[in-house]
Scaffold this motif. Structure first.
Motif, PDB file in Angstrom:
ATOM      1  N   ALA A 296       0.084  20.895   0.627  1.00 36.90           N
ATOM      2  CA  ALA A 296       0.478  19.814  -0.292  1.00 36.90           C
ATOM      3  C   ALA A 296       0.380  18.495   0.459  1.00 36.90           C
ATOM      4  O   ALA A 296       1.071  18.296   1.458  1.00 36.90           O
ATOM      5  N   ASP A 297      -0.496  17.629  -0.006  1.00 36.86           N
ATOM      6  CA  ASP A 297      -0.636  16.307   0.590  1.00 36.86           C
ATOM      7  C   ASP A 297       0.267  15.355  -0.194  1.00 36.86           C
ATOM      8  O   ASP A 297      -0.108  14.828  -1.236  1.00 36.86           O
ATOM      9  N   GLU A 298       1.476  15.156   0.359  1.00 41.45           N
ATOM     10  CA  GLU A 298       2.440  14.257  -0.293  1.00 41.45           C
ATOM     11  C   GLU A 298       2.527  12.928   0.446  1.00 41.45           C
ATOM     12  O   GLU A 298       3.583  12.300   0.465  1.00 41.45           O
ATOM     13  N   VAL A 299       1.414  12.541   1.031  1.00 37.81           N
ATOM     14  CA  VAL A 299       1.373  11.255   1.733  1.00 37.81           C
ATOM     15  C   VAL A 299       1.741  10.126   0.760  1.00 37.81           C
ATOM     16  O   VAL A 299       2.515   9.225   1.094  1.00 37.81           O
ATOM     17  N   ALA A 300       1.206  10.195  -0.458  1.00 38.39           N
ATOM     18  CA  ALA A 300       1.500   9.136  -1.432  1.00 38.39           C
ATOM     19  C   ALA A 300       2.741   9.450  -2.269  1.00 38.39           C
ATOM     20  O   ALA A 300       3.500   8.553  -2.622  1.00 38.39           O
ATOM     21  N   THR A 301       2.955  10.731  -2.593  1.00 39.25           N
ATOM     22  CA  THR A 301       4.010  11.075  -3.558  1.00 39.25           C
ATOM     23  C   THR A 301       5.378  11.304  -2.923  1.00 39.25           C
ATOM     24  O   THR A 301       6.385  11.341  -3.637  1.00 39.25           O
TER      25      THR A 301
ATOM     26  N   ALA B 110       3.618  10.928   5.090  1.00 40.03           N
ATOM     27  CA  ALA B 110       3.393   9.713   5.885  1.00 40.03           C
ATOM     28  C   ALA B 110       3.960   8.535   5.074  1.00 40.03           C
ATOM     29  O   ALA B 110       5.062   8.663   4.542  1.00 40.03           O
ATOM     30  N   LYS B 111       3.223   7.479   4.960  1.00 36.71           N
ATOM     31  CA  LYS B 111       3.571   6.298   4.155  1.00 36.71           C
ATOM     32  C   LYS B 111       5.078   5.972   4.102  1.00 36.71           C
ATOM     33  O   LYS B 111       5.585   5.310   4.976  1.00 36.71           O
ATOM     34  N   GLY B 112       5.774   6.488   3.061  1.00 35.13           N
ATOM     35  CA  GLY B 112       7.176   6.120   2.856  1.00 35.13           C
ATOM     36  C   GLY B 112       8.143   6.742   3.845  1.00 35.13           C
ATOM     37  O   GLY B 112       9.345   6.483   3.787  1.00 35.13           O
TER      38      GLY B 112
ATOM     39  N   ALA C 276     -10.197  13.981  -5.461  1.00 33.17           N
ATOM     40  CA  ALA C 276      -9.176  14.015  -4.405  1.00 33.17           C
ATOM     41  C   ALA C 276      -9.406  12.919  -3.371  1.00 33.17           C
ATOM     42  O   ALA C 276     -10.537  12.520  -3.108  1.00 33.17           O
ATOM     43  N   TYR C 277      -8.308  12.461  -2.802  1.00 32.87           N
ATOM     44  CA  TYR C 277      -8.385  11.574  -1.640  1.00 32.87           C
ATOM     45  C   TYR C 277      -7.353  12.045  -0.625  1.00 32.87           C
ATOM     46  O   TYR C 277      -6.166  12.158  -0.944  1.00 32.87           O
ATOM     47  N   HIS C 278      -7.829  12.315   0.591  1.00 35.04           N
ATOM     48  CA  HIS C 278      -6.893  12.802   1.617  1.00 35.04           C
ATOM     49  C   HIS C 278      -6.991  11.998   2.908  1.00 35.04           C
ATOM     50  O   HIS C 278      -6.392  12.394   3.905  1.00 35.04           O
ATOM     51  N   GLY C 279      -7.773  10.939   2.916  1.00 31.89           N
ATOM     52  CA  GLY C 279      -7.858  10.112   4.118  1.00 31.89           C
ATOM     53  C   GLY C 279      -9.289   9.811   4.503  1.00 31.89           C
ATOM     54  O   GLY C 279     -10.235  10.207   3.805  1.00 31.89           O
ATOM     55  N   ASP C 280      -9.442   9.129   5.616  1.00 33.12           N
ATOM     56  CA  ASP C 280     -10.747   8.583   5.993  1.00 33.12           C
ATOM     57  C   ASP C 280     -11.348   9.186   7.259  1.00 33.12           C
ATOM     58  O   ASP C 280     -12.396   8.728   7.720  1.00 33.12           O
TER      59      ASP C 280
ATOM     60  N   ASP D  73       0.634  10.020  13.257  1.00 35.04           N
ATOM     61  CA  ASP D  73       0.982   8.649  12.894  1.00 35.04           C
ATOM     62  C   ASP D  73       0.301   8.057  11.664  1.00 35.04           C
ATOM     63  O   ASP D  73       0.439   6.868  11.405  1.00 35.04           O
ATOM     64  N   ASN D  74      -0.444   8.838  10.916  1.00 32.17           N
ATOM     65  CA  ASN D  74      -0.946   8.328   9.627  1.00 32.17           C
ATOM     66  C   ASN D  74      -1.308   9.501   8.720  1.00 32.17           C
ATOM     67  O   ASN D  74      -1.385  10.645   9.181  1.00 32.17           O
ATOM     68  N   GLY D  75      -1.538   9.177   7.460  1.00 34.15           N
ATOM     69  CA  GLY D  75      -1.755  10.237   6.487  1.00 34.15           C
ATOM     70  C   GLY D  75      -3.007  11.058   6.744  1.00 34.15           C
ATOM     71  O   GLY D  75      -3.001  12.286   6.619  1.00 34.15           O
ATOM     72  N   SER D  76      -4.103  10.383   7.110  1.00 38.09           N
ATOM     73  CA  SER D  76      -5.351  11.107   7.362  1.00 38.09           C
ATOM     74  C   SER D  76      -5.152  12.136   8.462  1.00 38.09           C
ATOM     75  O   SER D  76      -5.650  13.266   8.393  1.00 38.09           O
ATOM     76  N   THR D  77      -4.440  11.727   9.488  1.00 40.48           N
ATOM     77  CA  THR D  77      -4.222  12.614  10.624  1.00 40.48           C
ATOM     78  C   THR D  77      -3.311  13.772  10.251  1.00 40.48           C
ATOM     79  O   THR D  77      -3.516  14.906  10.701  1.00 40.48           O
TER      80      THR D  77
ATOM     81  N   LEU E 152       0.815  -1.218   0.000  1.00 43.08           N
ATOM     82  CA  LEU E 152       0.000   0.000   0.000  1.00 43.08           C
ATOM     83  C   LEU E 152       0.854   1.275   0.000  1.00 43.08           C
ATOM     84  O   LEU E 152       0.666   2.176   0.803  1.00 43.08           O
ATOM     85  N   TRP E 153       1.810   1.310  -0.947  1.00 43.67           N
ATOM     86  CA  TRP E 153       2.553   2.503  -1.328  1.00 43.67           C
ATOM     87  C   TRP E 153       3.541   2.974  -0.274  1.00 43.67           C
ATOM     88  O   TRP E 153       3.878   4.143  -0.202  1.00 43.67           O
ATOM     89  N   VAL E 154       4.023   2.044   0.559  1.00 45.32           N
ATOM     90  CA  VAL E 154       4.910   2.491   1.636  1.00 45.32           C
ATOM     91  C   VAL E 154       6.352   1.992   1.536  1.00 45.32           C
ATOM     92  O   VAL E 154       7.274   2.719   1.910  1.00 45.32           O
TER      93      VAL E 154
ATOM     94  N   ILE F 218      -4.024  19.970  -2.133  1.00 41.95           N
ATOM     95  CA  ILE F 218      -3.803  19.262  -3.399  1.00 41.95           C
ATOM     96  C   ILE F 218      -2.850  18.085  -3.219  1.00 41.95           C
ATOM     97  O   ILE F 218      -1.955  18.134  -2.365  1.00 41.95           O
ATOM     98  N   GLU F 219      -3.067  17.040  -4.007  1.00 46.72           N
ATOM     99  CA  GLU F 219      -2.082  15.973  -4.141  1.00 46.72           C
ATOM    100  C   GLU F 219      -1.203  16.405  -5.318  1.00 46.72           C
ATOM    101  O   GLU F 219      -1.622  16.310  -6.471  1.00 46.72           O
ATOM    102  N   PRO F 220      -0.017  16.897  -5.055  1.00 47.42           N
ATOM    103  CA  PRO F 220       0.788  17.474  -6.126  1.00 47.42           C
ATOM    104  C   PRO F 220       1.288  16.439  -7.134  1.00 47.42           C
ATOM    105  O   PRO F 220       1.689  15.352  -6.748  1.00 47.42           O
TER     106      PRO F 220
HETATM  107  N1  PMP Z   1      -3.488  11.372   1.505  1.00 44.83           N
HETATM  108  C1  PMP Z   1      -3.148  10.689   0.414  1.00 44.83           C
HETATM  109  C2  PMP Z   1      -2.740  11.433  -0.819  1.00 44.83           C
HETATM  110  C3  PMP Z   1      -3.178   9.293   0.417  1.00 44.83           C
HETATM  111  O1  PMP Z   1      -2.855   8.615  -0.694  1.00 44.83           O
HETATM  112  C4  PMP Z   1      -3.545   8.626   1.612  1.00 44.83           C
HETATM  113  C5  PMP Z   1      -3.586   7.103   1.719  1.00 44.83           C
HETATM  114  N2  PMP Z   1      -3.640   6.371   0.582  1.00 44.83           N
HETATM  115  C6  PMP Z   1      -3.896   9.391   2.721  1.00 44.83           C
HETATM  116  C7  PMP Z   1      -3.842  10.750   2.646  1.00 44.83           C
HETATM  117  C8  PMP Z   1      -4.326   8.733   4.002  1.00 44.83           C
HETATM  118  O2  PMP Z   1      -3.267   8.107   4.627  1.00 44.83           O
HETATM  119  P1  PMP Z   1      -3.525   6.991   5.737  1.00 44.83           P
HETATM  120  O3  PMP Z   1      -4.079   5.803   5.026  1.00 44.83           O
HETATM  121  O4  PMP Z   1      -2.151   6.733   6.313  1.00 44.83           O
HETATM  122  O5  PMP Z   1      -4.460   7.569   6.728  1.00 44.83           O
END
Ligand code: PMP
Length: 451
Positions: A254-259, A283-285, A148-152, A114-118, A56-58, A220-222
């Motif tokens: 800039a949400d670079e959680v994935a990038t 986050a992630k990587g 867009a996706y920024h978390g849950d 501790d995670n991307g959503s947070t 899952l991209w990490v 934005i997810e850049p």
């Molecule tokens: N932002 C982006 C751009 C993501 O891709 C993700 C997860 N795929 C998140 C936020 C959320 O991260 P997490 O799953 O660690 O909460």
């Protein structure tokens, strides 16, 4: 010793899997991973699978990377966890200093979670409160992009726009503004790149012009929009977003959680366009794929807005129990050391070139509508009809079927709808990459053409 059968039984009895249709899961034969090495995941039967989506991209430098394993073992000899609330610890200090050194300029303060959503939730709260303190209480809305996706979590879902994930919770979410993301294959403003001269930017400007007084930040997810389908923005789009957010006095998140962390071929995607956001979510990587850790980086003005005065001191009233966990921070430090010592970003260039040249070949498949990639991040969009770009009926679940077929060929991948995601660890070798892509190619052919 538990047999695979027994583990499956227990899993089905007790584990509720995320983003998983449990009804189907309970009828299937779940793959259970027991160990891993390099780019391979190994199941309880000893079968090896290429980890085609980096767990899952990490995963960055592969599984069981010696330096990363060692960093955790060494830190374990000192302390596994102590809190950052009113205390500090050595790895979190060293990591913060290092992150500021490599981040786009102007980002000088590191807030751990501790995670991307947070990390995103924190960014939204920081931006909102910044404007409250600047005497602009009406700036309390956000602007985000289609797909867009920024978390849950509730805040991060409010700025997200993948209906399947978000729609049912709509009554819980706060309203926010939207602008079109440049999904060029299905252009949201009906143009064709590059003749369009980024017409979609005009739509963004129209929203800003109309509502900037109410907007605190644009998120934005850049360069690559991840969960929205690996949508790669054309060159220049991000820079325009930065220009317009400045022009209209709106912060840029800039949400670079994935990038982040080399995924797009640069350490951070923002660096492709020399953009410095006001807030950066990572986050992630960050831990090389080892432990949950996230950071929200920000600027001095945003930090200072949370200080209060000597007479009326203030604080950012936010913090999670495991914030700045020393084990996670020490493995994150080791991750960055490997980037430097092994000159990872230079080393992967030939692999990135091979990746793109093989992916181009996928266009010859009859049901591949679009192939999008940047760095080692790609999406292959399947369509029923290439001429009309007509998607498959959702209930056919073509993306899912392709991924299940690929599993038989020793590859683990996971689709986003009918887009097959390919995101191998940056450490993947050329021959492993060829194996991974040829398995996916054959799976697409077999499932979509019955060949
Ligand atoms: N932002 C982006 C751009 C993501 O891709 C993700 C997860 N795929 C998140 C936020 C959320 O991260 P997490 O799953 O660690 O909460």
């Amino acid at each position: 010793m538990y047999t695979t059968e027994r583990l499956r039984e227990l899993d089905k009895l007790y584990v509720w899997h995320p983003f998983t249709r449990m009804r189907e899961w309970l009828e299937g034969e779940p793959l259970i991973i027991e160990r891993a090495q390099g780019v391979y995941l190994i199941d309880t039967e000893g079968r090896r699978y290429i980890d085609g989506v980096s767990s899952l991209w990490v995963t960055v430098h592969g599984h069981r990377k010696r330096e990363l394993d060692r960093a955790i073992r060494e830190q374990l000899k000192k302390v596994a966890h102590s809190t950052l609330l009113g205390l500090s610890n050595v790895p979190s200090i060293l990591l913060a200093e290092r992150l500021v050194r490599i981040a786009p300029k102007g980002l000088t303060k590191v807030f751990y979670s501790d995670n991307g959503s947070t990390a995103v939730e924190i960014a939204l709260k920081l931006a909102f409160y910044y404007w409250q303190k600047r005497g602009r209480p009406e700036k309390k809305r956000f602007l985000s992009f289609s797909g867009a996706y920024h978390g849950d979590t509730i805040g991060s879902m409010s700025v997200g726009e993948i209906d399947l994930f978000v729609e049912r919770y709509r009554p819980l979410l706060f309203p926010s503004y939207r602008a079109p993301y440049p999904y060029c294959y299905r252009c949201p403003v009906g143009r064709t790149y590059p003749e369009c001269s980024l017409k979609c930017v005009e739509r963004l400007e129209a929203v800003l012009k109309r509502a900037h007084r109410r907007i605190s930040a644009c998120i934005i997810e850049p360069v690559v929009q991840g969960a929205g389908g690996m949508v790669v923005a054309p060159q220049g789009f991000l820079r325009e977003v930065r220009r317009l957010t400045k022009k209209y006095n709106v912060l840029l998140i800039a949400d670079e959680v994935a990038t982040g962390f080399g995924r797009t071929g640069r350490m951070f995607a923002c660096q492709w366009e020399d953009v410095s956001p006001d807030i950066l979510c990572l986050a992630k990587g960050i831990t090389g794929g080892y432990l949950p850790l996230a950071v929200t980086l920000t600027t001095e003005p945003i930090f200072r807005a949370h200080l209060g005065t000597r007479k009326n001191p203030d604080a950012f009233y936010h913090g999670h129990t495991y914030t700045g966990n020393p084990l996670a921070c020490s493995v994150a430090l080791a991750n960055l050391e490997v980037f430097e010592k092994e000159r990872v970003l230079d080393r992967i260039q030939p692999v990135v070139e091979l990746f793109s040249s093989i992916l181009e070949g996928f266009r010859e498949l009859r049901h591949v509508g679009d192939v999008r990639y940047r760095g080692l991040m790609a999406g292959i969009e399947l369509v029923e009809d290439r001429q009309t770009k007509k998607p498959y009926r959702a209930d056919l679940r073509m993306g899912w079927r392709v991924c299940m077929n690929a599993r038989k060929r020793g590859v683990v991948v996971r689709p986003l709808g009918d887009t097959i995601v390919v995101m191998p660890p940056l450490s993947i070798k050329k021959r492993e990459l060829k194996r991974l892509l040829s398995a996916i190619y054959e799976s697409i052919r077999e499932v979509t053409e019955g060949a």
